[in-house]
Scaffold this motif. Sequence first.
Motif, PDB file in Angstrom:
ATOM      1  N   LEU A 107      23.783 -41.217 -10.484  1.00 37.09           N
ATOM      2  CA  LEU A 107      25.085 -41.559  -9.909  1.00 37.09           C
ATOM      3  C   LEU A 107      26.008 -40.348  -9.847  1.00 37.09           C
ATOM      4  CD1 LEU A 107      26.857 -44.051  -8.978  1.00 37.09           C
ATOM      5  CD2 LEU A 107      27.809 -43.985 -11.300  1.00 37.09           C
ATOM      6  N   LEU A 108      25.964 -39.509 -10.879  1.00 38.14           N
ATOM      7  CA  LEU A 108      26.963 -38.440 -11.027  1.00 38.14           C
ATOM      8  C   LEU A 108      26.469 -37.071 -10.567  1.00 38.14           C
ATOM      9  CD1 LEU A 108      28.223 -39.415 -14.607  1.00 38.14           C
ATOM     10  CD2 LEU A 108      29.242 -40.056 -12.408  1.00 38.14           C
ATOM     11  N   HIS A 109      25.260 -36.967 -10.016  1.00 39.66           N
ATOM     12  CA  HIS A 109      24.652 -35.651  -9.776  1.00 39.66           C
ATOM     13  C   HIS A 109      25.457 -34.764  -8.822  1.00 39.66           C
ATOM     14  CE1 HIS A 109      23.271 -37.486  -6.052  1.00 39.66           C
ATOM     15  NE2 HIS A 109      22.936 -36.287  -5.625  1.00 39.66           N
ATOM     16  N   ASP A 110      26.236 -35.359  -7.915  1.00 46.87           N
ATOM     17  CA  ASP A 110      27.008 -34.569  -6.931  1.00 46.87           C
ATOM     18  C   ASP A 110      28.512 -34.602  -7.200  1.00 46.87           C
ATOM     19  OD1 ASP A 110      25.072 -33.401  -5.408  1.00 46.87           O
ATOM     20  OD2 ASP A 110      25.237 -34.769  -3.701  1.00 46.87           O
ATOM     21  N   LEU A 111      28.891 -34.993  -8.398  1.00 45.59           N
ATOM     22  CA  LEU A 111      30.299 -35.236  -8.710  1.00 45.59           C
ATOM     23  C   LEU A 111      31.185 -34.009  -8.478  1.00 45.59           C
ATOM     24  CD1 LEU A 111      32.061 -37.555  -9.888  1.00 45.59           C
ATOM     25  CD2 LEU A 111      31.698 -36.532 -12.140  1.00 45.59           C
ATOM     26  N   GLY A 112      30.645 -32.809  -8.682  1.00 47.75           N
ATOM     27  CA  GLY A 112      31.456 -31.595  -8.609  1.00 47.75           C
ATOM     28  C   GLY A 112      31.560 -30.962  -7.239  1.00 47.75           C
ATOM     29  N   HIS A 113      31.034 -31.623  -6.201  1.00 52.72           N
ATOM     30  CA  HIS A 113      31.139 -31.033  -4.857  1.00 52.72           C
ATOM     31  C   HIS A 113      32.594 -30.986  -4.406  1.00 52.72           C
ATOM     32  CE1 HIS A 113      27.271 -30.000  -3.140  1.00 52.72           C
ATOM     33  NE2 HIS A 113      26.743 -30.997  -3.814  1.00 52.72           N
ATOM     34  N   GLY A 114      32.949 -29.872  -3.785  1.00 49.19           N
ATOM     35  CA  GLY A 114      34.287 -29.730  -3.234  1.00 49.19           C
ATOM     36  C   GLY A 114      34.279 -29.974  -1.739  1.00 49.19           C
ATOM     37  N   PRO A 115      35.438 -29.837  -1.093  1.00 45.94           N
ATOM     38  CA  PRO A 115      35.489 -30.003   0.371  1.00 45.94           C
ATOM     39  C   PRO A 115      34.664 -28.917   1.053  1.00 45.94           C
ATOM     40  CG  PRO A 115      37.570 -29.123  -0.480  1.00 45.94           C
ATOM     41  CD  PRO A 115      36.739 -29.485  -1.670  1.00 45.94           C
ATOM     42  N   TYR A 116      33.893 -29.316   2.066  1.00 48.23           N
ATOM     43  CA  TYR A 116      33.028 -28.357   2.780  1.00 48.23           C
ATOM     44  C   TYR A 116      32.356 -27.438   1.756  1.00 48.23           C
ATOM     45  CZ  TYR A 116      35.886 -29.896   6.724  1.00 48.23           C
ATOM     46  OH  TYR A 116      36.536 -30.656   7.669  1.00 48.23           O
ATOM     47  N   SER A 117      31.665 -28.046   0.803  1.00 46.37           N
ATOM     48  CA  SER A 117      31.367 -27.394  -0.477  1.00 46.37           C
ATOM     49  C   SER A 117      30.738 -26.019  -0.380  1.00 46.37           C
ATOM     50  CB  SER A 117      30.489 -28.301  -1.331  1.00 46.37           C
ATOM     51  OG  SER A 117      29.272 -28.557  -0.686  1.00 46.37           O
ATOM     52  N   HIS A 118      29.740 -25.831   0.481  1.00 47.05           N
ATOM     53  CA  HIS A 118      29.031 -24.547   0.460  1.00 47.05           C
ATOM     54  C   HIS A 118      29.913 -23.415   0.988  1.00 47.05           C
ATOM     55  CE1 HIS A 118      25.599 -26.710  -0.894  1.00 47.05           C
ATOM     56  NE2 HIS A 118      25.631 -27.494   0.155  1.00 47.05           N
ATOM     57  N   THR A 119      30.698 -23.696   2.021  1.00 48.29           N
ATOM     58  CA  THR A 119      31.625 -22.696   2.546  1.00 48.29           C
ATOM     59  C   THR A 119      32.720 -22.403   1.525  1.00 48.29           C
ATOM     60  OG1 THR A 119      31.221 -23.573   4.758  1.00 48.29           O
ATOM     61  CG2 THR A 119      33.125 -22.130   4.494  1.00 48.29           C
ATOM     62  N   PHE A 120      33.257 -23.455   0.940  1.00 50.46           N
ATOM     63  CA  PHE A 120      34.319 -23.312  -0.061  1.00 50.46           C
ATOM     64  C   PHE A 120      33.822 -22.474  -1.249  1.00 50.46           C
ATOM     65  CE2 PHE A 120      37.079 -24.594  -3.550  1.00 50.46           C
ATOM     66  CZ  PHE A 120      38.326 -24.664  -2.949  1.00 50.46           C
ATOM     67  N   GLU A 121      32.596 -22.755  -1.678  1.00 45.15           N
ATOM     68  CA  GLU A 121      32.022 -22.018  -2.811  1.00 45.15           C
ATOM     69  C   GLU A 121      31.862 -20.536  -2.496  1.00 45.15           C
ATOM     70  OE1 GLU A 121      28.449 -23.753  -4.372  1.00 45.15           O
ATOM     71  OE2 GLU A 121      29.411 -25.665  -4.781  1.00 45.15           O
ATOM     72  N   HIS A 122      31.472 -20.251  -1.266  1.00 40.98           N
ATOM     73  CA  HIS A 122      31.261 -18.863  -0.870  1.00 40.98           C
ATOM     74  C   HIS A 122      32.557 -18.061  -0.928  1.00 40.98           C
ATOM     75  CE1 HIS A 122      30.882 -15.758   2.485  1.00 40.98           C
ATOM     76  NE2 HIS A 122      30.084 -15.333   1.530  1.00 40.98           N
ATOM     77  N   LYS A 287      42.168 -18.510 -10.484  1.00 40.54           N
ATOM     78  CA  LYS A 287      42.495 -19.137 -11.776  1.00 40.54           C
ATOM     79  C   LYS A 287      42.834 -20.607 -11.522  1.00 40.54           C
ATOM     80  CE  LYS A 287      44.426 -14.858 -13.685  1.00 40.54           C
ATOM     81  NZ  LYS A 287      45.653 -14.157 -14.112  1.00 40.54           N
ATOM     82  N   PHE A 288      41.811 -21.420 -11.451  1.00 43.04           N
ATOM     83  CA  PHE A 288      42.056 -22.833 -11.167  1.00 43.04           C
ATOM     84  C   PHE A 288      41.586 -23.702 -12.335  1.00 43.04           C
ATOM     85  CE2 PHE A 288      37.779 -21.951  -9.681  1.00 43.04           C
ATOM     86  CZ  PHE A 288      37.052 -23.060 -10.077  1.00 43.04           C
ATOM     87  N   THR A 289      42.241 -24.847 -12.467  1.00 42.96           N
ATOM     88  CA  THR A 289      41.866 -25.815 -13.500  1.00 42.96           C
ATOM     89  C   THR A 289      41.032 -26.923 -12.867  1.00 42.96           C
ATOM     90  OG1 THR A 289      43.794 -27.224 -13.121  1.00 42.96           O
ATOM     91  CG2 THR A 289      44.058 -25.368 -14.671  1.00 42.96           C
ATOM     92  N   LEU A 290      40.474 -27.774 -13.712  1.00 43.12           N
ATOM     93  CA  LEU A 290      39.715 -28.917 -13.230  1.00 43.12           C
ATOM     94  C   LEU A 290      40.605 -29.834 -12.381  1.00 43.12           C
ATOM     95  CD1 LEU A 290      36.765 -29.486 -13.635  1.00 43.12           C
ATOM     96  CD2 LEU A 290      37.312 -30.881 -15.638  1.00 43.12           C
ATOM     97  N   ASP A 291      41.859 -29.989 -12.796  1.00 41.54           N
ATOM     98  CA  ASP A 291      42.791 -30.827 -12.020  1.00 41.54           C
ATOM     99  C   ASP A 291      43.072 -30.217 -10.651  1.00 41.54           C
ATOM    100  OD1 ASP A 291      43.010 -32.762 -13.943  1.00 41.54           O
ATOM    101  OD2 ASP A 291      44.831 -31.940 -14.859  1.00 41.54           O
ATOM    102  N   ASP A 292      43.199 -28.880 -10.589  1.00 39.77           N
ATOM    103  CA  ASP A 292      43.387 -28.211  -9.293  1.00 39.77           C
ATOM    104  C   ASP A 292      42.213 -28.515  -8.373  1.00 39.77           C
ATOM    105  OD1 ASP A 292      45.753 -26.942 -10.122  1.00 39.77           O
ATOM    106  OD2 ASP A 292      44.664 -25.196 -10.892  1.00 39.77           O
ATOM    107  N   TYR A 293      41.020 -28.469  -8.928  1.00 41.20           N
ATOM    108  CA  TYR A 293      39.802 -28.686  -8.143  1.00 41.20           C
ATOM    109  C   TYR A 293      39.717 -30.131  -7.654  1.00 41.20           C
ATOM    110  CZ  TYR A 293      34.871 -28.200  -6.812  1.00 41.20           C
ATOM    111  OH  TYR A 293      33.696 -28.147  -6.101  1.00 41.20           O
ATOM    112  N   LEU A 294      40.028 -31.066  -8.551  1.00 37.64           N
ATOM    113  CA  LEU A 294      39.929 -32.484  -8.196  1.00 37.64           C
ATOM    114  C   LEU A 294      40.981 -32.907  -7.175  1.00 37.64           C
ATOM    115  CD1 LEU A 294      39.236 -33.995 -11.727  1.00 37.64           C
ATOM    116  CD2 LEU A 294      37.618 -33.823  -9.820  1.00 37.64           C
ATOM    117  N   ALA A 295      42.040 -32.110  -7.041  1.00 33.75           N
ATOM    118  CA  ALA A 295      43.101 -32.446  -6.077  1.00 33.75           C
ATOM    119  C   ALA A 295      42.679 -32.140  -4.643  1.00 33.75           C
ATOM    120  CB  ALA A 295      44.371 -31.667  -6.414  1.00 33.75           C
TER     121      ALA A 295
END
Length: 455
Positions: A107-122, A287-295
Amino acid sequence: MNHFYDEKLRREKVFRDPIHGQIIVDNQIIMDLINTPEFQRLRRIKQLGTSSFTFHGAEHSRFGHCLGVYEITRQMCNYFQRNYPSQQPGDGLWDDHERPVALCAALLHDLGHGPYSHTFEHIFHTNHEQITRQLITDSSTNINKILQRVSPDFPHQVASVIDHTYENPQVVQMISSQVDADRMDYLQRDAYYTGTNYGKFDLDRVLHVMRPVKRGIAFEISGMHAVEDYIISRLQMYLQVYFHPVSRSMEVILDHLLMRAKHIYQHPNDFEPDFTPHMLMPFFNGKFTLDDYLALDDGVLTTYFIHWTHSRDDILSDLASRFLNRRPFKSVIYDQNTQKFLPTLRKLIQTAGFNSQYYTAVNDSFKLPYDTYHPQDSNTQTQIELLQPNGDFIELSQVSTLVASVSGREAGDQRFFFPKEMLETRNNIEIFEPIYEEFQSYIKNNHIINPKEQK
């Protein structure tokens, strides 16, 4: 783990799903995880990122995919428990005490994906797998608090399945292997929503020829053709959907748009002193926090892009407009022989008035349809092993000529991306016409060529 079973729902909950028909939740822990803000955020993140610019139906979310992976894993657990229950420790059969950790990890395997995740990560150097583990193990999250109800070390067990260090290889391979619940769901789901048939295979048959063994999961040799079908479906989905040049082009524009925004933020005096996209600033600063990411979600980024179409910076406003209004770059294929012409093409694009740093890109997309390894290789879980009637194992490509023909062979291409304007025949700006003509002399049938060899 008994605490998990203590929280059985009196009446099961059903999610209607276009892929699996019904996704059944019969446990309060799973239901509570689904209802956390961290998990609900996945409704606002597209599963396929920029692919919806190519396949307009591909608007489905990571939320639906995660539920689907849970459902396939639940069916695996049920099938294993019914047909291969463990009789004694270490017999290589299924121990149903593993069900809670398998279901929660699925259920939780993709929980940490961000918006447009691969581009955002790059651009921002984030890591969705690392953030997934953090969301599971950090005591401040709702997810962690719910998992703690099972046992104090349960969150770390779930995280260890996701990072492939959990002690039971059966559970790890359910979620991550060459034939896992993750891939089986996204192939079917992505095929459905993109309106393509490539990703369809006989999921029920594959599930019913699986069986637990000491070193993980194997397949009855009688089901070889269903597994073959899955391998080929996966190859076709990569070539036809995931590697589609228009989706990759929109990803390039998105990448360069975020890169330009980061540059403007870091050089305010040169561009826009009042450029303060508050929700992205922690990422620009590194310098981001978990809350910054989840927003963040796709909607937050899209809102910024709409604002940026009115930016005083011409490059930022143009790239934002190209992305929002689907004006992809064009692309051509190149190889090691024609790679040497890329600097010339970039120079022509620069001369035509485009900043080549933001208006050109190279992008390669390659995928091994099936990785084969020698038996002595340490990474043995990546092999698909078939179980023969006498109990011996044989690796899939040893008996399947179809799979052997694609084993170890990379499929995909390398592309050079550039503005569509470079292909115009009439631009009403006569000064640029010779530049366009010279640029076009290097292109034939969507490939870069040597113009001297064409004369």
